[in-house]
Scaffold this motif. Structure first.
Motif, PDB file in Angstrom:
ATOM      1  N   ASP A 140      48.442  39.294  56.417  1.00 36.15           N
ATOM      2  CA  ASP A 140      48.817  40.172  57.523  1.00 36.15           C
ATOM      3  C   ASP A 140      47.899  39.835  58.689  1.00 36.15           C
ATOM      4  O   ASP A 140      46.787  40.344  58.796  1.00 36.15           O
ATOM      5  N   GLY A 141      48.373  38.907  59.531  1.00 39.04           N
ATOM      6  CA  GLY A 141      47.574  38.448  60.658  1.00 39.04           C
ATOM      7  C   GLY A 141      48.288  38.655  61.966  1.00 39.04           C
ATOM      8  O   GLY A 141      48.986  39.664  62.181  1.00 39.04           O
ATOM      9  N   ASP A 142      48.160  37.661  62.841  1.00 39.84           N
ATOM     10  CA  ASP A 142      48.742  37.775  64.183  1.00 39.84           C
ATOM     11  C   ASP A 142      50.168  37.245  64.239  1.00 39.84           C
ATOM     12  O   ASP A 142      50.869  37.493  65.219  1.00 39.84           O
ATOM     13  N   LEU A 143      50.582  36.464  63.248  1.00 40.37           N
ATOM     14  CA  LEU A 143      51.928  35.902  63.236  1.00 40.37           C
ATOM     15  C   LEU A 143      52.907  36.874  62.582  1.00 40.37           C
ATOM     16  O   LEU A 143      52.545  37.638  61.696  1.00 40.37           O
ATOM     17  N   GLY A 144      54.136  36.797  63.031  1.00 38.35           N
ATOM     18  CA  GLY A 144      55.175  37.624  62.424  1.00 38.35           C
ATOM     19  C   GLY A 144      55.750  36.963  61.189  1.00 38.35           C
ATOM     20  O   GLY A 144      55.268  35.938  60.710  1.00 38.35           O
ATOM     21  N   LYS A 145      56.826  37.551  60.673  1.00 38.96           N
ATOM     22  CA  LYS A 145      57.524  37.023  59.499  1.00 38.96           C
ATOM     23  C   LYS A 145      56.572  36.784  58.332  1.00 38.96           C
ATOM     24  O   LYS A 145      56.361  35.657  57.882  1.00 38.96           O
ATOM     25  N   LYS A 146      55.987  37.853  57.864  1.00 41.57           N
ATOM     26  CA  LYS A 146      55.047  37.750  56.734  1.00 41.57           C
ATOM     27  C   LYS A 146      55.804  37.390  55.470  1.00 41.57           C
ATOM     28  O   LYS A 146      56.786  38.036  55.116  1.00 41.57           O
ATOM     29  N   LYS A 147      55.322  36.365  54.773  1.00 38.30           N
ATOM     30  CA  LYS A 147      55.980  35.882  53.566  1.00 38.30           C
ATOM     31  C   LYS A 147      54.958  35.753  52.449  1.00 38.30           C
ATOM     32  O   LYS A 147      53.787  35.470  52.712  1.00 38.30           O
ATOM     33  N   PRO A 148      55.378  35.917  51.204  1.00 38.69           N
ATOM     34  CA  PRO A 148      54.420  35.784  50.091  1.00 38.69           C
ATOM     35  C   PRO A 148      54.147  34.324  49.757  1.00 38.69           C
ATOM     36  O   PRO A 148      55.053  33.484  49.726  1.00 38.69           O
ATOM     37  N   GLY A 149      52.891  34.022  49.531  1.00 38.76           N
ATOM     38  CA  GLY A 149      52.484  32.741  48.999  1.00 38.76           C
ATOM     39  C   GLY A 149      51.958  32.933  47.585  1.00 38.76           C
ATOM     40  O   GLY A 149      52.010  34.025  47.028  1.00 38.76           O
ATOM     41  N   TYR A 150      51.455  31.870  47.010  1.00 40.79           N
ATOM     42  CA  TYR A 150      50.964  31.993  45.636  1.00 40.79           C
ATOM     43  C   TYR A 150      49.474  32.339  45.627  1.00 40.79           C
ATOM     44  O   TYR A 150      48.745  32.120  46.599  1.00 40.79           O
ATOM     45  N   SER A 151      49.024  32.842  44.493  1.00 37.96           N
ATOM     46  CA  SER A 151      47.614  33.186  44.318  1.00 37.96           C
ATOM     47  C   SER A 151      47.254  33.022  42.852  1.00 37.96           C
ATOM     48  O   SER A 151      47.998  33.470  41.968  1.00 37.96           O
ATOM     49  N   PHE A 152      46.128  32.363  42.587  1.00 37.47           N
ATOM     50  CA  PHE A 152      45.594  32.235  41.234  1.00 37.47           C
ATOM     51  C   PHE A 152      44.168  32.778  41.220  1.00 37.47           C
ATOM     52  O   PHE A 152      43.481  32.790  42.252  1.00 37.47           O
ATOM     53  N   ARG A 153      43.753  33.215  40.045  1.00 38.08           N
ATOM     54  CA  ARG A 153      42.408  33.791  39.962  1.00 38.08           C
ATOM     55  C   ARG A 153      41.778  33.459  38.626  1.00 38.08           C
ATOM     56  O   ARG A 153      42.414  33.607  37.580  1.00 38.08           O
ATOM     57  N   LEU A 154      40.532  33.009  38.674  1.00 39.96           N
ATOM     58  CA  LEU A 154      39.720  32.819  37.487  1.00 39.96           C
ATOM     59  C   LEU A 154      38.483  33.683  37.659  1.00 39.96           C
ATOM     60  O   LEU A 154      37.741  33.540  38.639  1.00 39.96           O
ATOM     61  N   GLY A 155      38.253  34.609  36.733  1.00 47.18           N
ATOM     62  CA  GLY A 155      37.182  35.568  36.910  1.00 47.18           C
ATOM     63  C   GLY A 155      36.284  35.703  35.697  1.00 47.18           C
ATOM     64  O   GLY A 155      36.673  35.385  34.564  1.00 47.18           O
ATOM     65  N   TYR A 156      35.074  36.173  35.971  1.00 46.79           N
ATOM     66  CA  TYR A 156      34.106  36.456  34.917  1.00 46.79           C
ATOM     67  C   TYR A 156      33.450  37.800  35.227  1.00 46.79           C
ATOM     68  O   TYR A 156      33.070  38.074  36.379  1.00 46.79           O
ATOM     69  N   THR A 157      33.316  38.633  34.203  1.00 50.34           N
ATOM     70  CA  THR A 157      32.684  39.941  34.350  1.00 50.34           C
ATOM     71  C   THR A 157      31.602  40.096  33.309  1.00 50.34           C
ATOM     72  O   THR A 157      31.831  39.807  32.121  1.00 50.34           O
ATOM     73  N   ARG A 158      30.451  40.542  33.743  1.00 53.54           N
ATOM     74  CA  ARG A 158      29.364  40.893  32.834  1.00 53.54           C
ATOM     75  C   ARG A 158      29.217  42.410  32.853  1.00 53.54           C
ATOM     76  O   ARG A 158      28.881  43.000  33.870  1.00 53.54           O
ATOM     77  N   TRP A 159      29.515  43.030  31.706  1.00 57.53           N
ATOM     78  CA  TRP A 159      29.470  44.482  31.607  1.00 57.53           C
ATOM     79  C   TRP A 159      28.045  44.933  31.322  1.00 57.53           C
ATOM     80  O   TRP A 159      27.413  44.493  30.364  1.00 57.53           O
ATOM     81  N   LEU A 160      27.536  45.813  32.173  1.00 62.21           N
ATOM     82  CA  LEU A 160      26.208  46.389  31.974  1.00 62.21           C
ATOM     83  C   LEU A 160      26.240  47.474  30.919  1.00 62.21           C
ATOM     84  O   LEU A 160      25.268  47.685  30.201  1.00 62.21           O
ATOM     85  N   ASN A 161      27.356  48.184  30.853  1.00 57.31           N
ATOM     86  CA  ASN A 161      27.640  49.141  29.787  1.00 57.31           C
ATOM     87  C   ASN A 161      29.150  49.197  29.647  1.00 57.31           C
ATOM     88  O   ASN A 161      29.855  48.349  30.208  1.00 57.31           O
ATOM     89  N   LYS A 162      29.673  50.180  28.938  1.00 53.45           N
ATOM     90  CA  LYS A 162      31.123  50.212  28.703  1.00 53.45           C
ATOM     91  C   LYS A 162      31.927  50.472  29.970  1.00 53.45           C
ATOM     92  O   LYS A 162      33.103  50.116  30.043  1.00 53.45           O
ATOM     93  N   SER A 163      31.306  51.073  30.980  1.00 58.65           N
ATOM     94  CA  SER A 163      32.054  51.470  32.172  1.00 58.65           C
ATOM     95  C   SER A 163      31.729  50.661  33.417  1.00 58.65           C
ATOM     96  O   SER A 163      32.570  50.540  34.306  1.00 58.65           O
TER      97      SER A 163
END
Length: 457
Positions: A312-335
């Protein structure tokens, strides 16, 4: 008019057939007395492997300890909510199991009086010269006493229903759920030690379904039809099933603690204990109202996800592109945990703008229901988004920016180590160059939506 009538009739029939098992077995005649119904646990108790030697057990009183009276909508009732025959039900369950030789203790006074009468009569015959009359043998004494009772009965722990009406055609359903709790303990008569205590709960379901039709099918011709039924789970059968489950637990936990054993050998003992502990573990991880819990102790999490990115920028005609995600989480406790994501994606906007960027996100993540199968998570933090490849412009443009982001994911945990999830994120850029155009005062931002897989270790 006929079409509406036919549709109404189909809806009416569908509501009835949804629970046709009860509806098509309505009482239309007198029923004869029959042997009492079995519960799901009755056959299991009878089919259990037998002991090397039955345990002599006495039951003085296994009673209703709730003092609860029957719940009615209007007025008061002096009928108790629970059967007062808990001792009889427990005695039957012990007898069916084949693990116990039950001795009479509930009406011990009657038994002792009758024995006194018999001994006195035989003594009189002996005094009259009949030497064949001998005293009664001594009573069989119990090795264990079985104590406890029904200690709670909670009404309306869950109620609800639904209904709809359209052009005079309607239907409704209602339900109510009660809950009773049974405690059973075995006490050694030698030293008074409590050998084992088990705790069992059972819900009691009541359902009501109704359907009605109120419609003018022709001029001055009104059709009115109403039907329905109510099904209430018998409380006596619920008490019987809970007590039988308690007897099963007492037997198998006694095998585990080596209080007694089966005549089938050590292998069968271990098999019974393992199966029971597996079932017990699953039940202990389920809270009230059927909320299943997890036994997860892993502190590390990796995830891979894919979806769409919308700029959502300055150009019109917003269209969906692709997105990939690789993530890592370190839990300090259960929450609470710290999360790092690498996120390649493509932005598509305007008539010809198409560019691939990458993002690095650092988030603080909070798990609202860490032990539930369905667990929502909230997270937010800061990151960086920058150029990855250029396709349409030969000039290198600065399409990078620091940013902040927040989002939410909903996890469905398949096991203690795997989960599926969906997520939605809002990324707020600190610059106005993500679409290659700097125009206006508002900064560029984008959304990421997708789903993926998590692994805990």
């Amino acid at each position: 008019m006929k079409l509406i009538y036919y549709r109404s009739s189909l809806l009416f029939a569908g509501l009835l057939l949804a629970n046709c098992g009860a509806y098509l077995n309505q009482p239309v005649g007198r029923a004869h007395a029959k042997v009492g119904e079995l519960t799901l646990k009755s056959k299991f108790l009878k089919d259990m492997p037998k002991p090397t030697e039955p345990v002599v057990a006495g039951v003085y009183n296994f009673r209703d300890q709730t003092g609860q009276y029957k719940n009615i909508e209007t007025g008061s009732s002096f009928s108790t909510a629970i059967s007062q025959g808990g001792t009889a039900i427990l005695t039957k369950a012990l007898e069916d199991s084949g693990w116990f030789t039950v001795v009479e203790r509930e009406n011990l006074g009657n038994l002792l009086n009758e024995r006194n009468i018999i001994n006195t009569t035989r003594d009189q015959f002996r005094k009259a010269g009949n030497e064949t009359q001998t005293p009664l043998p001594p009573l069989l004494f119990a090795g264990v006493l079985l104590e406890g009772g029904v200690i709670s009965y909670d009404s309306n722990i869950r109620t609800g229903g639904s209904g709809a009406r359209y052009f005079g055609v309607g239907g409704a359903t209602q339900y109510r759920e009660d809950r009773l709790t049974v405690y059973l303990r075995a006490v050694s008569t030698t030293n008074g030690k409590v050998l084992k205590t088990v705790y069992v709960s059972k819900t009691i379901l009541s359902q009501a379904i109704s359907a009605n039709l109120f419609k003018y099918v022709n001029f001055q011709r009104l059709l009115e039809v109403e039907t329905g039924f109510t099904v209430n789970e018998p409380i006596q059968l619920a008490v019987k099933e809970a007590i039988e489950k308690a007897v099963e637990g007492l037997i198998i936990e006694g095998i585990e603690d080596e209080l007694w054993k089966t005549n089938a050998g050590v292998g069968m003992d271990r098999q019974l204990v393992a199966k029971y502990n597996e079932e017990k573990s699953a039940e202990e991880m389920t809270l009230l109202y059927g909320r299943k819990q997890l036994n997860r102790n892993a502190l590390n999490e990796v995830d891979f996800a894919g979806g769409v990115a919308v700029l959502d920028g300055d150009l019109g005609k917003k269209k969906p592109g692709y997105s990939f995600r690789l993530g890592y989480t370190r839990w300090l406790n259960k929450s609470l945990g710290l999360n790092l994501n690498a996120n390649p994606m493509q932005f598509v906007s305007g008539s010809s703008y198409r560019n691939q960027l990458y993002a690095i996100d650092l988030n603080v993540k909070y798990n609202l229901l860490p032990d539930d199968v369905l667990s929502p998570q909230l997270y937010g933090g800061f990151g960086y988004v920058g150029d990855y490849f250029m396709f349409h412009d030969k000039e290198v443009r600065d399409e990078s920016s620091f940013k902040m982001q927040y989002g939410m994911s909903l996890n469905y945990n398949l096991s203690d180590s795997m989960a599926l999830f969906v997520y939605g994120e809002h990324h707020l850029s600190f610059d106005d160059t993500l679409d290659g155009i700097k125009s206006g005062k508002r900064k560029d931002y984008y959304y990421n939506l997708g789903f993926g897989l998590k692994y805990y270790f």
